[in-house]
Design a protein around this motif. Structure first.
Motif, short mmCIF file in Angstrom:
data_model
loop_
_atom_site.label_atom_id
_atom_site.label_comp_id
_atom_site.label_asym_id
_atom_site.label_seq_id
_atom_site.Cartn_x
_atom_site.Cartn_y
_atom_site.Cartn_z
N HIS A 270 38.09 48.95 40.36
CA HIS A 270 36.71 48.35 41.23
C HIS A 270 36.07 49.32 41.79
CE1 HIS A 270 34.72 45.28 43.42
NE2 HIS A 270 34.80 46.16 44.26
N GLU A 299 44.62 40.15 42.02
CA GLU A 299 43.31 40.26 42.98
C GLU A 299 43.39 40.77 44.34
OE1 GLU A 299 41.21 36.63 42.94
OE2 GLU A 299 40.76 36.56 40.60
N LYS A 306 37.76 42.45 39.69
CA LYS A 306 37.42 41.27 39.92
C LYS A 306 36.49 40.45 38.94
CE LYS A 306 38.97 42.15 44.15
NZ LYS A 306 39.06 43.51 44.12
N LYS A 307 36.47 39.13 38.93
CA LYS A 307 35.67 38.31 37.99
C LYS A 307 34.26 38.71 38.14
CE LYS A 307 36.43 34.79 34.93
NZ LYS A 307 37.10 35.10 33.62
N GLU A 308 33.79 38.86 39.46
CA GLU A 308 32.46 39.30 39.35
C GLU A 308 32.11 40.81 39.06
OE1 GLU A 308 34.57 39.41 43.68
OE2 GLU A 308 34.36 38.06 41.97
N ASP A 309 33.02 41.43 38.77
CA ASP A 309 32.82 42.68 38.24
C ASP A 309 32.53 42.84 36.67
OD1 ASP A 309 33.33 43.75 40.89
OD2 ASP A 309 35.66 44.05 40.09
#
Length: 463
Positions: A270, A299, A306-309
């Motif tokens: 991340h 997580e 992360k999913k948003e990445d």
């Protein structure tokens, strides 16, 4: 099943079952999209129907003239008849029969040292301890492991042994002794060992490099890319960075192996979603064999993907793919492990369907001689399969892994990339879902993107 997508100006159509890949014009691309949406199971029968042809023309006549559409339909019919488009999947029964065969072990991951001289923040091995105690493998345990491999390899002649850790150079003499023992076994049993080594490079020196270049078919060198990225995630036990210590050694290793039969292998997290810069940094240093892979972490870890990445990572893969095409055309190309796809040969059908063979063809061995399905399961009590003295005693674990394939995973059944990733990593599935027949969802998202980029690169370089 057919998958189609657009990337870098190319219209790409992938026929899943046959593996055929087509770079097509806009009209063919749009007709295939209509067929995916509206056709019955027998697409050829549907498209041969004159009413269907009229329906396709009516839906696309705003964008193309009727002759263009008819010519495109004719081309598509020919591809279907040649079994390179809308091909039926015939492999399910094959893999079920294949899995009934007697298990033959072909590879071992020897945990030469459950200890490490670095303190990498994302290390699944907990600085080499693997949920247990620090230990190094004795020569006697290693000999028994090689004897087990010989005894359980059946008629297979080529065998693989990876010296792994922790950090295997912390137990280097045993590595050397086991290689010598393996060479003696080759003579006695008509086998051939392919030895590999994975190292962080801290203890690497000229004597080790000379031996590795003579005996190791492949060497994996752990480095994360740019100095600030590498030193942040891969510090020494005293907190200092390791980049400046290992880099000259790795450059020397790559050059001494003529830029072949090695990888510099990194991990992005991340914290460096701009990881293409790390890949290109390694390429600019002269490395030709590069692997920089996404971290696999729960997580709650601050460095976890992360999913948003995911959209950012997609963009980064696209950026890297375009740069690789440009460099290849300029004569400055390099291999990026996750973009390497052999569209003509590639893995056999069984490997495409069932993956790495963990728990069956491939096993990990702890310093004290316990067997686990692979290095990522080491220390997990429920996956202890046996030991070098008694062999595989928990055959039910092996049998469970024998049934692990793309048809045993619901999420794989409709995934276009299933024959490229072979169902993904069983250890990652277990880590996130407590089952080896699920999948690591973020990993699947990234795998699909890598496959698309890899195919696009092939299309661009074929022009």
């Amino acid at each position: 099943m057919v998958h189609q997508y657009k990337n870098n100006g190319y219209n790409i159509v992938l026929d899943i079952a046959s593996g055929a890949i087509h770079v097509v014009d806009d009209v063919v691309y749009d007709i295939i999209a209509l067929l995916i949406e509206t056709a019955s199971e027998d697409v050829l029968e549907y498209i041969q129907n004159s009413a269907s042809e009229k329906e396709i023309i009516s839906q696309l006549e705003e964008h193309y003239n009727s002759e263009e559409i008819k010519e495109a339909i004719s081309d598509i019919k020919e591809l279907i008849e040649d079994e390179s488009l809308f091909t039926k999947d015939i492999y399910k029964e094959y893999i079920m029969d294949f899995k009934k065969r007697k298990t033959v072990v072909k590879a071992l991951c020897l945990h030469i040292a459950h200890d490490c001289n670095l303190a990498c923040k994302y290390c699944f091995a907990e600085e080499g301890e693997y949920h247990g105690r620090r230990a190094i493998m004795s020569y006697e345990v290693g000999k028994k492991a090689l004897d087990f491999l010989i005894a359980n390899s059946g008629n297979r002649r080529n065998l693989e042994v990876d010296f792994f850790g922790g950090e295997p150079l912390m137990n280097w003499q045993v590595v050397k002794d086991l290689v010598h023992y393996g060479r003696e076994l080759e003579k006695n049993y008509d086998k051939k060992f392919r030895f590999t080594l994975t190292t962080n490079g801290v203890l690497l020196n000229d004597d080790i490099l000379e031996f590795a270049n003579k005996e190791m078919s492949n060497v994996v060198l752990s480095i994360d890319g740019r100095k600030e990225i590498h030193d942040f995630m891969r510090p020494s036990r005293n907190g200092k960075g390791s980049y400046e210590l290992i880099l000259p050694k790795f450059i020397k290793t790559a050059e001494s192996r003529n830029q072949n039969n090695y990888y510099v292998r990194g991990t992005f997290t991340h914290h460096n979603l701009d990881f293409a810069k790390d890949v290109l940094h390694l390429a600019d240093l002269g490395f030709k064999q590069i692997s920089v892979e996404p971290v696999v972490a729960l997580e709650d870890e601050e460095y976890a993907i992360k999913k948003e990445d995911i959209p950012r990572i997609y963009d980064e893969y696209d950026k890297l793919a375009r740069e690789m095409i440009q460099r290849e055309k300029e004569g400055k190309g390099f291999n990026f492990f996750h973009f390497m796809i052999d569209l003509e040969g590639g893995p056999c059908v069984a490997k495409r369907l069932s993956g790495c063979g963990s728990g069956t063809e491939y096993l990990a061995v702890t310093p004290w001689g316990d067997f686990y399905p692979c290095h990522q399961f080491v220390g997990e009590d429920g996956f202890l399969m046996g030991n070098v003295d008694d062999g595989i005693t928990k055959t039910e674990i092996r049998d469970e892994f024998k049934l692990c394939n793309v048809y045993a995973k619901d999420k794989c059944k409709e995934c276009f990339a299933r024959f490229y990733c072979s169902g993904g990593c069983a250890a990652n599935s277990n880590k996130f879902h407590g089952s080896i027949t699920d999948v690591y969802d973020i990993g699947c998202d990234l795998q699909r993107k890598r496959v698309e980029c890899a195919i696009m690169i092939k299309a661009a370089l074929a022009e």
